[in-house]
Design an enzyme around this catalytic site. Sequence first.
Site, PDB file in Angstrom:
ATOM      1  N   LYS A   1       0.830  -1.212   0.000  1.00 29.69           N
ATOM      2  CA  LYS A   1       0.000   0.000   0.000  1.00 29.69           C
ATOM      3  C   LYS A   1       0.864   1.262   0.000  1.00 29.69           C
ATOM      4  CE  LYS A   1      -4.347  -0.910   2.078  1.00 29.69           C
ATOM      5  NZ  LYS A   1      -5.275  -0.929   3.180  1.00 29.69           N
TER       6      LYS A   1
ATOM      7  N   THR B   1     -13.821   2.391  14.713  1.00 33.81           N
ATOM      8  CA  THR B   1     -15.053   2.146  15.460  1.00 33.81           C
ATOM      9  C   THR B   1     -14.758   1.083  16.509  1.00 33.81           C
ATOM     10  OG1 THR B   1     -16.326   2.663  13.495  1.00 33.81           O
ATOM     11  CG2 THR B   1     -17.461   1.401  15.217  1.00 33.81           C
TER      12      THR B   1
ATOM     13  N   LEU C   1     -17.889   8.897   7.961  1.00 35.58           N
ATOM     14  CA  LEU C   1     -17.909   9.013   6.497  1.00 35.58           C
ATOM     15  C   LEU C   1     -18.480   7.758   5.848  1.00 35.58           C
ATOM     16  CD1 LEU C   1     -15.489   7.081   5.208  1.00 35.58           C
ATOM     17  CD2 LEU C   1     -14.034   8.933   5.984  1.00 35.58           C
TER      18      LEU C   1
ATOM     19  N   LYS D   1     -21.201   6.220  18.014  1.00 38.26           N
ATOM     20  CA  LYS D   1     -20.927   5.657  16.691  1.00 38.26           C
ATOM     21  C   LYS D   1     -21.713   4.353  16.462  1.00 38.26           C
ATOM     22  CE  LYS D   1     -19.057   4.480  12.845  1.00 38.26           C
ATOM     23  NZ  LYS D   1     -19.369   5.115  11.578  1.00 38.26           N
TER      24      LYS D   1
ATOM     25  N   ASN E   1     -24.869   3.755  13.750  1.00 41.15           N
ATOM     26  CA  ASN E   1     -24.848   2.727  12.712  1.00 41.15           C
ATOM     27  C   ASN E   1     -25.971   1.715  12.898  1.00 41.15           C
ATOM     28  OD1 ASN E   1     -22.834   3.677  11.150  1.00 41.15           O
ATOM     29  ND2 ASN E   1     -21.364   2.056  11.581  1.00 41.15           N
TER      30      ASN E   1
ATOM     31  N   PHE F   1     -32.011   6.425   3.833  1.00 40.84           N
ATOM     32  CA  PHE F   1     -31.947   5.031   4.318  1.00 40.84           C
ATOM     33  C   PHE F   1     -33.308   4.354   4.311  1.00 40.84           C
ATOM     34  CE2 PHE F   1     -27.838   6.473   5.211  1.00 40.84           C
ATOM     35  CZ  PHE F   1     -27.029   5.345   5.251  1.00 40.84           C
ATOM     36  N   LEU F   2     -34.145   4.781   3.371  1.00 41.26           N
ATOM     37  CA  LEU F   2     -35.440   4.113   3.195  1.00 41.26           C
ATOM     38  C   LEU F   2     -35.538   3.536   1.783  1.00 41.26           C
ATOM     39  CD1 LEU F   2     -38.055   6.415   5.006  1.00 41.26           C
ATOM     40  CD2 LEU F   2     -37.174   4.202   5.744  1.00 41.26           C
ATOM     41  N   HIS F   3     -34.413   3.048   1.260  1.00 44.04           N
ATOM     42  CA  HIS F   3     -34.438   2.432  -0.065  1.00 44.04           C
ATOM     43  C   HIS F   3     -34.393   0.921   0.107  1.00 44.04           C
ATOM     44  CE1 HIS F   3     -33.967   6.332  -1.855  1.00 44.04           C
ATOM     45  NE2 HIS F   3     -32.983   6.561  -1.011  1.00 44.04           N
TER      46      HIS F   3
ATOM     47  N   CYS G   1     -19.094  -1.864   7.530  1.00 43.14           N
ATOM     48  CA  CYS G   1     -19.489  -1.301   8.828  1.00 43.14           C
ATOM     49  C   CYS G   1     -20.743  -1.918   9.437  1.00 43.14           C
ATOM     50  CB  CYS G   1     -19.661   0.205   8.706  1.00 43.14           C
ATOM     51  SG  CYS G   1     -18.092   1.027   8.410  1.00 43.14           S
TER      52      CYS G   1
HETATM   53  P1  NAD Z   1      -9.184  -0.906   6.287  1.00 40.25           P
HETATM   54  O1  NAD Z   1      -9.131  -2.363   6.487  1.00 40.25           O
HETATM   55  O2  NAD Z   1      -9.492  -0.337   4.937  1.00 40.25           O
HETATM   56  O3  NAD Z   1      -7.799  -0.241   6.753  1.00 40.25           O
HETATM   57  C1  NAD Z   1      -7.126  -0.559   7.913  1.00 40.25           C
HETATM   58  C2  NAD Z   1      -5.630  -0.443   7.626  1.00 40.25           C
HETATM   59  O4  NAD Z   1      -4.902  -0.517   8.836  1.00 40.25           O
HETATM   60  C3  NAD Z   1      -5.082  -1.555   6.744  1.00 40.25           C
HETATM   61  O5  NAD Z   1      -4.457  -0.981   5.597  1.00 40.25           O
HETATM   62  C4  NAD Z   1      -4.041  -2.264   7.626  1.00 40.25           C
HETATM   63  O6  NAD Z   1      -2.922  -2.737   6.913  1.00 40.25           O
HETATM   64  C5  NAD Z   1      -3.666  -1.155   8.582  1.00 40.25           C
HETATM   65  N1  NAD Z   1      -3.078  -1.563   9.853  1.00 40.25           N
HETATM   66  C6  NAD Z   1      -3.526  -2.493  10.739  1.00 40.25           C
HETATM   67  N2  NAD Z   1      -2.733  -2.517  11.827  1.00 40.25           N
HETATM   68  C7  NAD Z   1      -1.772  -1.586  11.637  1.00 40.25           C
HETATM   69  C8  NAD Z   1      -0.682  -1.126  12.425  1.00 40.25           C
HETATM   70  N3  NAD Z   1      -0.416  -1.616  13.623  1.00 40.25           N
HETATM   71  N4  NAD Z   1       0.117  -0.151  11.913  1.00 40.25           N
HETATM   72  C9  NAD Z   1      -0.134   0.370  10.697  1.00 40.25           C
HETATM   73  N5  NAD Z   1      -1.174  -0.018   9.927  1.00 40.25           N
HETATM   74  C10 NAD Z   1      -1.987  -0.976  10.386  1.00 40.25           C
HETATM   75  O7  NAD Z   1     -10.231  -0.366   7.355  1.00 40.25           O
HETATM   76  P2  NAD Z   1     -11.243   0.878   7.223  1.00 40.25           P
HETATM   77  O8  NAD Z   1     -12.407   0.513   6.381  1.00 40.25           O
HETATM   78  O9  NAD Z   1     -10.472   2.108   6.911  1.00 40.25           O
HETATM   79  O10 NAD Z   1     -11.771   0.972   8.723  1.00 40.25           O
HETATM   80  C11 NAD Z   1     -10.957   1.418   9.779  1.00 40.25           C
HETATM   81  C12 NAD Z   1     -11.818   1.690  10.976  1.00 40.25           C
HETATM   82  O11 NAD Z   1     -12.722   2.773  10.700  1.00 40.25           O
HETATM   83  C13 NAD Z   1     -12.704   0.518  11.399  1.00 40.25           C
HETATM   84  O12 NAD Z   1     -12.814   0.499  12.778  1.00 40.25           O
HETATM   85  C14 NAD Z   1     -14.048   0.843  10.757  1.00 40.25           C
HETATM   86  O13 NAD Z   1     -15.119   0.273  11.454  1.00 40.25           O
HETATM   87  C15 NAD Z   1     -14.071   2.351  10.903  1.00 40.25           C
HETATM   88  N6  NAD Z   1     -14.914   3.023   9.916  1.00 40.25           N
HETATM   89  C16 NAD Z   1     -14.903   2.618   8.615  1.00 40.25           C
HETATM   90  C17 NAD Z   1     -15.687   3.278   7.679  1.00 40.25           C
HETATM   91  C18 NAD Z   1     -15.700   2.842   6.237  1.00 40.25           C
HETATM   92  O14 NAD Z   1     -16.576   3.283   5.512  1.00 40.25           O
HETATM   93  N7  NAD Z   1     -14.789   2.004   5.794  1.00 40.25           N
HETATM   94  C19 NAD Z   1     -16.478   4.379   8.079  1.00 40.25           C
HETATM   95  C20 NAD Z   1     -16.438   4.780   9.400  1.00 40.25           C
HETATM   96  C21 NAD Z   1     -15.650   4.099  10.319  1.00 40.25           C
END
Ligand code: NAD
Length: 435
Positions: free
Chosen positions: A35, A122, A153, A207, A211, A252-254, A263
């Site tokens: 990445k 989260t 987001l 949060k 959700n 959110f009514l679709h 999530c």
């Molecule tokens: P993701 O899996 O896309 O990304 C997580 C990243 O963290 C990965 O790239 C992984 O390699 C990295 N990682 C893990 N441990 C690590 C460490 N010790 N050091 C460095 N990097 C590390 O996850 P995401 O979708 O971005 O979600 C992250 C958090 O945000 C979750 O708790 C999720 O519930 C929350 N969240 C996600 C969304 C969404 O739409 N995706 C929205 C709101 C909240």
Amino acid sequence: MRVAVIGTGYVGLVSGACFADFGHTVTCIDKSTNKIDLLNDGKVPIYEPGLDQIIEKNAAEQRLFFSTDPSAAVRMADAVFIAVGTPTRRGDGHADLTYVYEAAREIASLLDGFTVVVTKSTVPVGTGDEVEKIIRETNPNANVAVVSNPEFLREGAAIEDFKRPDRVVVGTDNAEAVEVIRELYRPLFLNETPILISKRRTAELIKYAANAFLAVKITFINEIADLCEKLDANVQEVARGMGLDNRIGSKFLHAGPGYGGSCFPKDTLALAKTAETVDSELKIVNSVIEVNAARKMKMARKVIDFMGGDVSGKTVAILGLAFKPNTDDMRDAPSIDIINGLEKAGAKIRAYDPASMNEASELMKHVMYCDGPYHAIENADVVVIVTEWDQFRALDLDRVKRLAKEPKMLDLRNIYQKSYMEKEGFIYESIGRAY
Ligand code: NAD
């Protein structure tokens, strides 16, 4: 301000890029060398509209950096965001906090001067307490405030959501930390974005409650859709009639094939599990989890019924694989259950998605991944719309009819009108619309 973001996924990368765009100096850190190499080569590892331009601009202006090594960035940071994944823990449904605690351990010894450690992942109530404990045990001299700042987001609209959120939630008792967070988000407050300051545990719960409530709303309208089918009614009109009531709201009514994504499935489950551990069962959330899981399975049955009860040897064209449009995220996507169910019943699958086919091909090996919607439709016995990407909303229906074996469409997102499709010569069915 100087910011380090641990975890450069959907949330970490968007947050880091947007903070840089606000004018802060940001380093996004990830364990995945792949990445970070991609990002340092100017490529973006995820599909998120508008993200590439923000990254390019801020990297060029030396405000946004990427690294696999947290040392330098964390030492210099005013704020360190933890944005690692919190997936469902195998076996028991709780949130797996391994990555969060690992990140806390990694940054603890690097903290230098007053630093706000912000949990953006989260996480269940009490995680902030544990993160603080880990940091203080690892580095008793750390001058740190551990704050909860959950992220709301949506993938596919992440930049807009981050830059124009409905609110910013901050969980802490530490006034100095609040000032750091205020400064980080300052451009938002020019637009009068509400900032809600609460105790850390409350912020963590906000949060999950938000959700879970959205999952309830979706699941509610999905059940009403099923009822509409039985009662010769139209769920879109019901939803509009409900949504115009300000107390309810139209979002959110679709009705559709059931919620998926990274999530709602895991967060509803984690919240229900948290409630169970303190003997305060969330019956509504538990029902939603059950109803939604069953619904995703039932969608394959819906296709089979639409095909007269047998799909063995039939070719099904699946349009859309990602759990929603404008993302490549396949986590818990309804397409997975639908395709698995159809394959089990003997169908052959041709599929197309504008962004998620790389991800999907890792999960579903027997699918034929096509070059576009019309390629997927070639010789198909039925076309099933699973994700409502814009490019599926105005298909050339004459071309569809020419390419497909039969003019049959099952529209699981209600993007076409039944009367119009029938006039065009299609055998057409959708969700919750008797007309
Ligand atoms: P993701 O899996 O896309 O990304 C997580 C990243 O963290 C990965 O790239 C992984 O390699 C990295 N990682 C893990 N441990 C690590 C460490 N010790 N050091 C460095 N990097 C590390 O996850 P995401 O979708 O971005 O979600 C992250 C958090 O945000 C979750 O708790 C999720 O519930 C929350 N969240 C996600 C969304 C969404 O739409 N995706 C929205 C709101 C909240």
